[in-house]
Design a protein around this motif. Structure first.
Motif, PDB file in Angstrom:
ATOM      1  N   ALA A  53      -5.339  46.648 -19.614  1.00 38.46           N
ATOM      2  CA  ALA A  53      -6.669  46.315 -20.126  1.00 38.46           C
ATOM      3  C   ALA A  53      -7.668  47.445 -19.913  1.00 38.46           C
ATOM      4  O   ALA A  53      -8.619  47.589 -20.686  1.00 38.46           O
ATOM      5  N   ILE A  54      -7.482  48.260 -18.864  1.00 35.62           N
ATOM      6  CA  ILE A  54      -8.457  49.321 -18.597  1.00 35.62           C
ATOM      7  C   ILE A  54      -8.069  50.641 -19.259  1.00 35.62           C
ATOM      8  O   ILE A  54      -8.846  51.595 -19.189  1.00 35.62           O
ATOM      9  N   LYS A  55      -6.913  50.699 -19.906  1.00 37.10           N
ATOM     10  CA  LYS A  55      -6.539  51.935 -20.594  1.00 37.10           C
ATOM     11  C   LYS A  55      -7.559  52.339 -21.656  1.00 37.10           C
ATOM     12  O   LYS A  55      -7.937  53.520 -21.742  1.00 37.10           O
ATOM     13  N   PRO A  56      -8.041  51.409 -22.512  1.00 41.34           N
ATOM     14  CA  PRO A  56      -9.049  51.821 -23.511  1.00 41.34           C
ATOM     15  C   PRO A  56     -10.307  52.404 -22.871  1.00 41.34           C
ATOM     16  O   PRO A  56     -10.873  53.381 -23.375  1.00 41.34           O
ATOM     17  N   LEU A  57     -10.744  51.816 -21.736  1.00 40.45           N
ATOM     18  CA  LEU A  57     -11.921  52.341 -21.045  1.00 40.45           C
ATOM     19  C   LEU A  57     -11.648  53.739 -20.505  1.00 40.45           C
ATOM     20  O   LEU A  57     -12.485  54.645 -20.630  1.00 40.45           O
ATOM     21  N   HIS A  97      -5.049  59.271 -18.029  1.00 40.33           N
ATOM     22  CA  HIS A  97      -6.463  59.118 -17.695  1.00 40.33           C
ATOM     23  C   HIS A  97      -6.698  58.083 -16.607  1.00 40.33           C
ATOM     24  O   HIS A  97      -7.830  57.637 -16.420  1.00 40.33           O
ATOM     25  N   ILE A  98      -5.630  57.694 -15.895  1.00 39.17           N
ATOM     26  CA  ILE A  98      -5.758  56.771 -14.767  1.00 39.17           C
ATOM     27  C   ILE A  98      -5.080  57.421 -13.569  1.00 39.17           C
ATOM     28  O   ILE A  98      -3.894  57.733 -13.611  1.00 39.17           O
ATOM     29  N   LYS A  99      -5.832  57.642 -12.517  1.00 40.68           N
ATOM     30  CA  LYS A  99      -5.303  58.286 -11.311  1.00 40.68           C
ATOM     31  C   LYS A  99      -5.452  57.331 -10.132  1.00 40.68           C
ATOM     32  O   LYS A  99      -6.550  56.893  -9.801  1.00 40.68           O
ATOM     33  N   LEU A 100      -4.328  56.997  -9.511  1.00 40.35           N
ATOM     34  CA  LEU A 100      -4.346  56.110  -8.357  1.00 40.35           C
ATOM     35  C   LEU A 100      -4.675  56.898  -7.101  1.00 40.35           C
ATOM     36  O   LEU A 100      -4.365  58.087  -6.984  1.00 40.35           O
ATOM     37  N   GLY A 101      -5.290  56.214  -6.142  1.00 45.43           N
ATOM     38  CA  GLY A 101      -5.664  56.858  -4.892  1.00 45.43           C
ATOM     39  C   GLY A 101      -4.483  57.003  -3.959  1.00 45.43           C
ATOM     40  O   GLY A 101      -3.328  56.757  -4.312  1.00 45.43           O
ATOM     41  N   LYS A 102      -4.776  57.397  -2.723  1.00 44.01           N
ATOM     42  CA  LYS A 102      -3.740  57.571  -1.729  1.00 44.01           C
ATOM     43  C   LYS A 102      -3.150  56.220  -1.342  1.00 44.01           C
ATOM     44  O   LYS A 102      -3.799  55.182  -1.434  1.00 44.01           O
ATOM     45  N   LEU A 103      -1.888  56.273  -0.872  1.00 42.14           N
ATOM     46  CA  LEU A 103      -1.186  55.040  -0.534  1.00 42.14           C
ATOM     47  C   LEU A 103      -1.930  54.249   0.534  1.00 42.14           C
ATOM     48  O   LEU A 103      -2.006  53.020   0.477  1.00 42.14           O
ATOM     49  N   GLY A 104      -2.530  54.944   1.519  1.00 40.49           N
ATOM     50  CA  GLY A 104      -3.237  54.243   2.585  1.00 40.49           C
ATOM     51  C   GLY A 104      -4.421  53.440   2.086  1.00 40.49           C
ATOM     52  O   GLY A 104      -4.721  52.365   2.610  1.00 40.49           O
ATOM     53  N   SER A 105      -5.096  53.929   1.070  1.00 37.93           N
ATOM     54  CA  SER A 105      -6.241  53.203   0.528  1.00 37.93           C
ATOM     55  C   SER A 105      -5.816  52.071  -0.393  1.00 37.93           C
ATOM     56  O   SER A 105      -6.585  51.142  -0.646  1.00 37.93           O
ATOM     57  N   LEU A 106      -4.573  52.131  -0.904  1.00 38.27           N
ATOM     58  CA  LEU A 106      -4.103  51.089  -1.813  1.00 38.27           C
ATOM     59  C   LEU A 106      -3.467  49.916  -1.089  1.00 38.27           C
ATOM     60  O   LEU A 106      -3.440  48.801  -1.615  1.00 38.27           O
ATOM     61  N   PRO A 117      -5.478  33.988  -6.197  1.00 36.94           N
ATOM     62  CA  PRO A 117      -5.081  32.761  -6.882  1.00 36.94           C
ATOM     63  C   PRO A 117      -4.152  33.054  -8.048  1.00 36.94           C
ATOM     64  O   PRO A 117      -4.228  34.107  -8.684  1.00 36.94           O
ATOM     65  N   ARG A 118      -3.262  32.097  -8.327  1.00 37.70           N
ATOM     66  CA  ARG A 118      -2.352  32.239  -9.457  1.00 37.70           C
ATOM     67  C   ARG A 118      -3.151  32.361 -10.748  1.00 37.70           C
ATOM     68  O   ARG A 118      -4.111  31.658 -10.963  1.00 37.70           O
ATOM     69  N   GLY A 119      -2.669  33.213 -11.619  1.00 37.87           N
ATOM     70  CA  GLY A 119      -3.344  33.421 -12.891  1.00 37.87           C
ATOM     71  C   GLY A 119      -4.265  34.619 -12.871  1.00 37.87           C
ATOM     72  O   GLY A 119      -4.743  35.064 -13.892  1.00 37.87           O
ATOM     73  N   GLY A 120      -4.569  35.177 -11.645  1.00 41.26           N
ATOM     74  CA  GLY A 120      -5.408  36.349 -11.555  1.00 41.26           C
ATOM     75  C   GLY A 120      -4.704  37.565 -12.121  1.00 41.26           C
ATOM     76  O   GLY A 120      -3.484  37.649 -12.137  1.00 41.26           O
ATOM     77  N   MET A 121      -5.462  38.532 -12.566  1.00 43.37           N
ATOM     78  CA  MET A 121      -4.912  39.737 -13.177  1.00 43.37           C
ATOM     79  C   MET A 121      -5.124  40.906 -12.226  1.00 43.37           C
ATOM     80  O   MET A 121      -6.232  41.137 -11.743  1.00 43.37           O
ATOM     81  N   ALA A 122      -4.064  41.645 -11.948  1.00 46.57           N
ATOM     82  CA  ALA A 122      -4.132  42.709 -10.959  1.00 46.57           C
ATOM     83  C   ALA A 122      -4.640  43.996 -11.577  1.00 46.57           C
ATOM     84  O   ALA A 122      -4.347  44.304 -12.724  1.00 46.57           O
ATOM     85  N   LEU A 123      -5.377  44.765 -10.781  1.00 45.56           N
ATOM     86  CA  LEU A 123      -5.776  46.091 -11.219  1.00 45.56           C
ATOM     87  C   LEU A 123      -4.561  47.004 -11.279  1.00 45.56           C
ATOM     88  O   LEU A 123      -4.442  47.849 -12.151  1.00 45.56           O
ATOM     89  N   LEU A 124      -3.615  46.832 -10.323  1.00 39.53           N
ATOM     90  CA  LEU A 124      -2.445  47.688 -10.222  1.00 39.53           C
ATOM     91  C   LEU A 124      -1.295  47.116 -11.028  1.00 39.53           C
ATOM     92  O   LEU A 124      -1.302  45.944 -11.396  1.00 39.53           O
ATOM     93  N   PRO A 125      -0.263  47.923 -11.311  1.00 40.43           N
ATOM     94  CA  PRO A 125       0.914  47.418 -12.010  1.00 40.43           C
ATOM     95  C   PRO A 125       1.591  46.340 -11.185  1.00 40.43           C
ATOM     96  O   PRO A 125       1.384  46.234  -9.979  1.00 40.43           O
ATOM     97  N   PRO A 126       2.454  45.506 -11.809  1.00 42.03           N
ATOM     98  CA  PRO A 126       3.095  44.407 -11.095  1.00 42.03           C
ATOM     99  C   PRO A 126       4.056  44.897 -10.022  1.00 42.03           C
ATOM    100  O   PRO A 126       4.417  44.156  -9.143  1.00 42.03           O
TER     101      PRO A 126
END
Length: 290
Positions: A53-57, A97-106, A117-126
């Protein structure tokens, strides 16, 4: 001067559905925007969009020459837009155009994401955001398995080999190996009667390991051992007198080496391997069995 310039200095407060309060600050003085949060609860909540969903942004910000970085208490979490994304991360996000932070911050985000809650959408991949860490393990020992096909499956058979001079254009004769022991010789009582051979010239035994083993009683040659038992693999040739036979079994049922494939491969020779099913040291098909 850049085409687009942002000047931001904004403090804000976010309250989620559970009543938890997160404070943050957005700052910019040019083309780079930084959003700093004192906690990552908003990112793990049900309202955060997915990577898709954030790829277009992210693409839009990149075209404008802008970038937005979201930072938590332990460092940068994600950056969007005109960023330098490593090639390994592009395999995960599928976007330059999407750069993830360091593992410690994630990690705090991942832990909170598991409780959302179930049904929520994650910022990160599954999957884990950095798959190279858990998957590239040099000392992983995996158990060798074998074919799971039914005993005697794969239509094991002998096919009479014909050369170009003797072939008449007809389909070569086949003999199905349906018995636990198939005898070959000139005796009328043999399972496969061939003139010119000894009365009992050879046997093909279907053993307890679902293998077909040639046991010679007379002279044999070809791709099998001249003396002693030989495990037959697809393509093995057996020369007995004037007769040349080839063994075939469909690959999905031919145990082969390692178990579940066929003999062969690089250099056409395989080192002896221990069959975990029987404890037997199995050698290359050209060497027979121990």
């Amino acid at each position: 001067m850049p085409e687009n310039r942002l000047d931001i200095d904004l403090d804000f407060t976010f309250t989620d559905e559970s009543g938890a309060v997160t404070t943050g600050r957005a700052q910019a003085a040019g083309t780079e925007v930084t959003v700093s949060l004192d906690g990552l609860a908003p990112l793990a909540g049900g309202g955060m969009p997915s990577v898709e969903a954030i790829k277009p942004l992210a693409d839009f910000l990149a075209r404008k020459g802008l970038s937005v970085t979201v930072a938590g208490p332990d460092g940068n979490v994600v950056s969007l837009g005109a960023v330098d994304s490593p090639a390994t991360q592009r395999l995960v996000t599928r976007s330059p155009h999407i750069k993830l932070g360091k593992l410690g911050s994630l990690l705090p985000l991942v832990r909170q994401g598991k409780r959302r809650p179930r049904g929520g959408m994650a910022l990160l991949p599954p999957v884990t955001p950095m798959p190279l860490f858990p998957t590239v393990q040099r000392k992983v020992v995996r158990r060798i398995t074998t074919t799971h096909y039914a005993r005697g499956g794969g239509r094991p058979r002998l096919i009479f080999v014909q050369d170009a001079d003797s072939w008449t254009g007809q389909v070569p004769r086949e003999v199905a190996l349906t018995d636990d022991v198939t005898t070959i010789g000139s005796s009328p009582e043999s399972g496969l009667v061939l003139e010119g051979l000894e009365e009992l010239h050879a046997e093909i035994r279907h053993d307890d390991q679902d293998e077909y083993v040639l046991v010679p009683h007379g002279p044999v040659s070809g791709s099998v051992a001249r003396s002693g038992a030989s495990v037959l693999r697809t393509g093995a040739r057996i020369q007995m007198g004037q007769w040349c036979l080839a063994f075939f079994r469909e690959e999905f049922a031919d145990h082969g080496r390692p178990f579940g494939g066929r003999s062969g491969g690089e250099f056409a020779y395989e080192r002896p391997q221990l069959d975990p099913r029987t404890g037997t040291l199995e050698r290359d098909s050209n060497e027979g069995v121990t």
